[in-house]
Design an enzyme around this catalytic site. Structure first.
Site, short mmCIF file in Angstrom:
data_model
loop_
_atom_site.label_atom_id
_atom_site.label_comp_id
_atom_site.label_asym_id
_atom_site.label_seq_id
_atom_site.Cartn_x
_atom_site.Cartn_y
_atom_site.Cartn_z
N GLU A 101 -4.15 6.68 8.69
CA GLU A 101 -5.08 7.45 7.88
C GLU A 101 -6.22 7.93 8.76
O GLU A 101 -6.53 7.29 9.77
CB GLU A 101 -5.69 6.56 6.78
CG GLU A 101 -4.83 6.41 5.56
CD GLU A 101 -5.48 5.54 4.50
OE1 GLU A 101 -6.60 5.03 4.71
OE2 GLU A 101 -4.85 5.36 3.44
N HIS A 142 -15.03 -8.28 6.02
CA HIS A 142 -14.24 -8.11 4.80
C HIS A 142 -14.52 -9.15 3.73
O HIS A 142 -13.79 -9.26 2.76
CB HIS A 142 -12.74 -8.05 5.12
CG HIS A 142 -12.43 -6.98 6.13
ND1 HIS A 142 -12.52 -5.65 5.84
CD2 HIS A 142 -12.08 -7.06 7.44
CE1 HIS A 142 -12.23 -4.95 6.92
NE2 HIS A 142 -11.97 -5.78 7.90
N ARG A 153 -6.09 -8.34 -10.31
CA ARG A 153 -6.63 -9.63 -10.79
C ARG A 153 -8.04 -9.42 -11.33
O ARG A 153 -8.61 -8.34 -11.16
CB ARG A 153 -6.70 -10.61 -9.61
CG ARG A 153 -7.60 -10.07 -8.51
CD ARG A 153 -7.91 -11.06 -7.42
NE ARG A 153 -8.95 -10.55 -6.54
CZ ARG A 153 -8.75 -9.74 -5.51
NH1 ARG A 153 -7.53 -9.35 -5.22
NH2 ARG A 153 -9.76 -9.33 -4.77
N LYS A 210 0.83 -1.21 0.00
CA LYS A 210 0.00 0.00 0.00
C LYS A 210 0.85 1.25 0.00
O LYS A 210 0.48 2.26 -0.60
CB LYS A 210 -0.93 0.00 1.19
CG LYS A 210 -1.96 -1.09 1.07
CD LYS A 210 -3.03 -0.94 2.11
CE LYS A 210 -4.00 -2.08 1.95
NZ LYS A 210 -4.51 -2.52 3.24
C1 MV4 Z 1 -10.49 2.28 5.60
C2 MV4 Z 1 -11.70 2.40 6.33
C3 MV4 Z 1 -11.98 3.60 6.91
N1 MV4 Z 1 -11.11 4.63 6.80
N2 MV4 Z 1 -9.66 3.33 5.52
C4 MV4 Z 1 -10.87 -2.38 4.71
C5 MV4 Z 1 -10.22 -3.20 3.65
C6 MV4 Z 1 -9.12 -2.38 3.10
N3 MV4 Z 1 -9.12 -2.49 1.67
C7 MV4 Z 1 -9.38 -1.00 3.57
N4 MV4 Z 1 -10.47 -1.04 4.48
C8 MV4 Z 1 -10.93 0.06 5.09
N5 MV4 Z 1 -10.14 1.15 5.00
C9 MV4 Z 1 -9.98 4.47 6.12
N6 MV4 Z 1 -9.13 5.51 6.05
C10 MV4 Z 1 -12.54 1.30 6.39
C11 MV4 Z 1 -12.15 0.12 5.78
C12 MV4 Z 1 -13.10 -0.95 5.92
C13 MV4 Z 1 -13.76 -1.48 4.83
C14 MV4 Z 1 -13.52 -1.05 3.54
C15 MV4 Z 1 -14.18 -1.59 2.47
C16 MV4 Z 1 -15.11 -2.59 2.68
C17 MV4 Z 1 -15.36 -3.05 3.92
C18 MV4 Z 1 -14.69 -2.52 5.02
C19 MV4 Z 1 -14.97 -2.99 6.29
C20 MV4 Z 1 -14.32 -2.45 7.35
C21 MV4 Z 1 -13.37 -1.45 7.18
#
Ligand code: MV4
Length: 490
Positions: free
Chosen positions: A199, A234, A291, A115
């Site tokens: 973040e 997730h 992917r 990332k």
């Molecule tokens: C976040 C967030 C809130 N704020 N970043 C979860 C998976 C990863 N790809 C990034 N994720 C998140 N990043 C910030 N700055 C909340 C999540 C997150 C989430 C994101 C997408 C789909 C489901 C999720 C479930 C919990 C937290």
């Protein structure tokens, strides 16, 4: 391209082979001992056994797969999703063997697998990222100061993480140091890389991703968005396209950002750029998945484009045959992932035999599955049985069709997430399009299902539970669901 090896199993192996066959390309399946009777093995022109059931002894044996591919005169390998699909070393081994890897260049996989490297790479492209650090945190005191500037709650993320692994929410400054230490040691033990960054935590986001397609001649387009907020821990459960919240302007802006992310890493092939959207419709870049994704069919249904065909054409060096301006979408598509999991028991895997398996049929229904009646669902792999996809002229029609398809789908022998899908389709917040990534947590409890269950089903479930209770207890001693009355009575 005359012969394609599909380094995967189940529905996605079949999905890829069907398109290959349409294009006159011969197919080679690989399989483990657990899958020797699977449809993907029978469908292929040739098939090779990789070894015993565990993935580490079969589907993850990259060198063995390359070796077999050479022996069989294969000229391309499609990795599907999961397994080796985002493994840069595998992509390199394939390419070094003189075989086409149906996926992006090795460098793009490497960059987007980190990332922090991804943030660094997209820096010159003005991609919205929300407040945070773009370098690994080394000095806790300095990080604490930045956290205070951003404002709590903040989120600590592991650079090497993905799909939610290695994330920690910190609500107040007092907790920062301890959570930081935990995050770092967790990142080291899970990924062998302790790099973390912080973040601003978006408290109630929607998860929207953009499908991109790039060729090896500098052309990059996007194929609009998929809304993937309905997930639990997730794991996505329902996806749809288009999203109800995007305006044409926001769609164009996010599409351009996604194309820029692809350009920044010299992407080629099909990829997905993930974003979060907050309450005020600000969007933030999260990561890029290098992917073909599980939920790609909803994009195919609204655009009419076969993404696997595009992958195979790009892999053969062809330029994209359409421009961004020529791409349009119409109608609405929904996907429900049907897992062999028990929604009344904390979504525990419910592996067993598919005693009855009768898929729904009819207009506007697409079913991507990899099982047949009488087959066992192996314990070794992801317990997804099928993807139930519906298409309608509008969202209401797609929902109505999904409800009908769920009713028509007959599965006995294992518990499935079909009743959970019905719950989502009938929920006011879902129908109104007013939901976030917290939908399942906020609205779903197992009791919701039990009123709808037939008595016979409950009896079967109880019998199964009693017979398997020793195993279930041993494999799941923590994190039990609250309140299912059928759960593990001792
Ligand atoms: C976040 C967030 C809130 N704020 N970043 C979860 C998976 C990863 N790809 C990034 N994720 C998140 N990043 C910030 N700055 C909340 C999540 C997150 C989430 C994101 C997408 C789909 C489901 C999720 C479930 C919990 C937290």
């Amino acid at each position: 391209m005359k012969k394609l090896l599909v380094a995967n199993r189940g529905e996605i192996a079949l999905r890829v082979m069907r398109t290959a066959r349409e294009m006159g390309i011969k197919t080679v399946a690989v399989y483990s001992d657990a899958d020797r009777l699977s449809p993907h093995v029978r469908y292929a022109d040739e098939a090779v056994c990789l070894g015993p059931p565990p993935s580490s002894e079969s589907y993850l044996l990259g060198d063995k797969i390359v070796e077999e591919a050479k022996r069989l005169g294969v000229d391309a390998i499609h990795p599907g999703y999961g397994f080796l699909s985002e493994n840069a070393a595998f992509a390199k081994a394939v390419t070094d063997a003189g075989i086409i890897f149906v996926g992006p260049p090795v460098h793009a996989i490497e960059v987007m697998g980190s990332k922090l490297a991804a943030k660094e790479t997209v820096k010159d492209y003005n991609i919205p990222m929300g407040p945070g650090t773009d370098e690994a945190i080394t000095d806790i005191a300095a990080a604490k100061k930045i956290a205070a500037e951003i404002g709590f709650p903040i989120l600590i993320k592991a650079s090497a993480g993905g799909g939610g692994k290695g994330m920690r929410v910190v609500d107040k400054p007092e907790d920062f140091e301890e959570q930081m230490q935990r995050a770092v040691s967790e990142a080291i033990s899970s990924f062998g890389d302790g790099a973390v960054f912080i973040e601003k935590y978006i408290t109630s986001p929607r998860h929207i991703e953009i499908q991109v397609l790039a060729d090896n001649h500098g052309n990059v387009v996007h194929l609009f968005e998929r809304e993937c907020s309905i997930q639990r821990r997730h794991q996505k459960v329902v996806e749809e396209a288009p999203s109800v919240v995007l305006t044409p302007e926001l769609r164009a802006a996010m599409g351009k950002s996604a194309v820029d992310v692809a350009r920044s890493c010299a992407y080629a092939g099909a990829g997905t750029v993930e974003f979060l959207i907050d309450d005020d419709l600000n969007y933030y870049f999260l990561e890029m998945n290098t992917r073909l994704q599980v939920e790609h069919p909803v994009t195919e249904l609204i655009t009419g484009i076969d993404l696997v065909r595009q992958q195979l054409l790009v892999a053969q060096g062809q330029p994209l045959s359409f421009t961004q301006e020529e791409l349009t979408f119409s109608g609405h598509a929904l996907e429900l992932r049907v897992y062999a999991e028990d929604p009344t028991n904390n979504f525990l895997p419910s592996v067993g035999n598919l005693q009855t398996y009768r898929p729904p049929k009819g207009h506007g229904i697409r079913l991507d599955d990899g099982f047949e009646e009488g087959m066992d669902i192996p314990i070794y792999y992801d317990p997804m049985i099928a993807k139930l996809i519906t298409y309608g002229e509008d969202r209401e029609e797609a929902i109505r069709r999904m409800k009908r398809a769920i009713e028509d789908y007959q599965i006995t022998g294992v518990a499935t997430t079909l009743p959970f899908g019905k719950f989502v389709m009938e929920h006011d917040a879902f129908i109104a399009g007013k939901f976030t990534t917290h939908f399942v947590k906020k609205y779903y409890s197992p009791e919701k299902e039990e009123g709808t269950k037939e008595e016979a089903e409950i009896a079967a479930l109880l019998a199964h539970r009693i017979l398997t209770s020793a195993k279930v207890t041993a494999s799941n001693t923590t994190k039990t669901a609250s309140g299912s009355k059928w759960k593990r009575r001792k």
